[in-house]
Design a protein around this motif. Sequence first.
Motif, mmCIF file in Angstrom:
data_model
loop_
_atom_site.group_PDB
_atom_site.id
_atom_site.type_symbol
_atom_site.label_atom_id
_atom_site.label_comp_id
_atom_site.label_asym_id
_atom_site.label_seq_id
_atom_site.Cartn_x
_atom_site.Cartn_y
_atom_site.Cartn_z
ATOM 1 N N GLU A 1 0.652 -1.182 0.000
ATOM 2 C CA GLU A 1 0.140 0.074 -0.119
ATOM 3 C C GLU A 1 0.673 1.286 0.020
ATOM 4 O O GLU A 1 1.434 1.761 -0.909
ATOM 5 C CB GLU A 1 -1.117 0.052 1.312
ATOM 6 N N ASP A 2 0.843 2.051 1.053
ATOM 7 C CA ASP A 2 1.321 3.373 0.812
ATOM 8 C C ASP A 2 2.985 3.382 0.959
ATOM 9 O O ASP A 2 3.516 4.545 0.538
ATOM 10 C CB ASP A 2 0.833 4.080 2.259
ATOM 11 N N ARG B 1 0.354 -6.274 3.750
ATOM 12 C CA ARG B 1 -0.587 -5.217 3.642
ATOM 13 C C ARG B 1 -0.848 -4.969 2.089
ATOM 14 O O ARG B 1 -0.153 -4.334 1.422
ATOM 15 C CB ARG B 1 -0.367 -3.964 4.194
ATOM 16 N N GLU C 1 -8.539 2.680 10.006
ATOM 17 C CA GLU C 1 -7.761 4.061 10.084
ATOM 18 C C GLU C 1 -8.732 5.255 9.626
ATOM 19 O O GLU C 1 -8.306 6.156 9.186
ATOM 20 C CB GLU C 1 -6.985 3.842 8.582
ATOM 21 N N ASP D 1 -3.505 7.938 9.150
ATOM 22 C CA ASP D 1 -4.866 8.314 8.288
ATOM 23 C C ASP D 1 -5.832 8.429 9.351
ATOM 24 O O ASP D 1 -6.785 9.337 8.928
ATOM 25 C CB ASP D 1 -5.178 7.031 7.553
HETATM 26 MG MG MG Z 1 -2.730 4.372 6.448
#
Ligand code: MG
Length: 279
Positions: free
Chosen positions: A19-20, A53, A116, A143
Amino acid sequence: AMLSTSFVYKPDSIMFDLEDAVSIKEKDSARLLVAQTLLLPVYKEHGIETVVRINALNTPFGLKDLEAVVRAGVDVVRLPMTNSAEDIHELEAHVARIEKECGREVGSTKLMAAIESAQGVVNAVSIAQSSPRLIGIALAAFDYLVDMQTERGDGTELFYARCAVLHAARVAGIDAFDVVYSNVNDDEGFLKEVSLIKKLGYNGKSLINPRQIELLHNAYAPTAAEVENAQKVVEAAEEGERKGLGVISLNGKMIDAPIIARARKVIELAKYSGVRKEI
Ligand SMILES: [Mg+2]
Ligand SMILES: CC(C)(COP(=O)(O)OP(=O)(O)OC[C@H]1O[C@@H](n2cnc3c(N)ncnc32)[C@H](O)[C@@H]1OP(=O)(O)O)[C@@H](O)C(=O)NCCC(=O)NCCSC(=O)C[C@@](O)(CC(=O)O)C(=O)O
């Protein structure tokens, strides 16, 4: 390099992030790399749980991530941005289909939900109870705090969410994991936060740097004095039982069922983590 060497730091579990921490243009190559890494025998050999994730399923990447990592035999899929039980139901329907398609035992892929958002925190109980595949829920502070229109401070800003997520996990009988601590050079601040979440009852914390692993493990390990006291409590309880006593005391303190249960837990924890080292 981070992917293939991370087992040397002896974590309980390794989380690969799609993800991020991965830029949009690297999503496909990262997915491929993680899927190949999951096939290495090293994690099973060292008894380290693998977690990936994935991206949320409402992005163009989420389902591709899921297809790749379930087929590659990941132990746990972490879903970011979990807002409701429906998010987990959608995920588990795909997981069951993929398991059938690739011949994995249906139900063998476990799930972890990262909460989140305000909506996720408010729905924490139904999220935690949404699937037998869920092994835990995690609070993700960065987040969440954007959603709450605030920022990281002394912990007051996370107090409600921490309590809500933890209670939800306990209602569902699963683990609760606290937020990442982003300043990897601030051991003192990290340990202060660990002390708080341990006191609340969290099972652990998501970590971002290998230097945080030993610090966390050590802080969660019971002290020698705690283990010694727990052994005395259990011995006194067993003696009380032999003598048929209803109420037992140890050094003037009443020992009842919850105290005995806690003492057994401390002894069990020490078996896994050893005794705390003074550092
Ligand atoms: Mg996050
Ligand atoms: C923080 C920093 C840049 C510091 O770098 P530094 O360079 O100062 O690190 P050093 O300590 O000097 O590294 C010494 C040696 O360790 C190796 N090493 C370092 N980190 C390692 C690692 N993670 N795994 C394996 N190996 C590692 C390194 O390769 C080197 O190896 P070597 O060269 O061989 O000596 C680095 O750690 C890092 O990038 N961390 C991962 C960040 C990350 O995962 N972000 C996404 C998750 S959070 C998020 O998304 C927010 C969230 O969503 C959260 C939620 O969902 O919970 C929300 O909303 O709240």
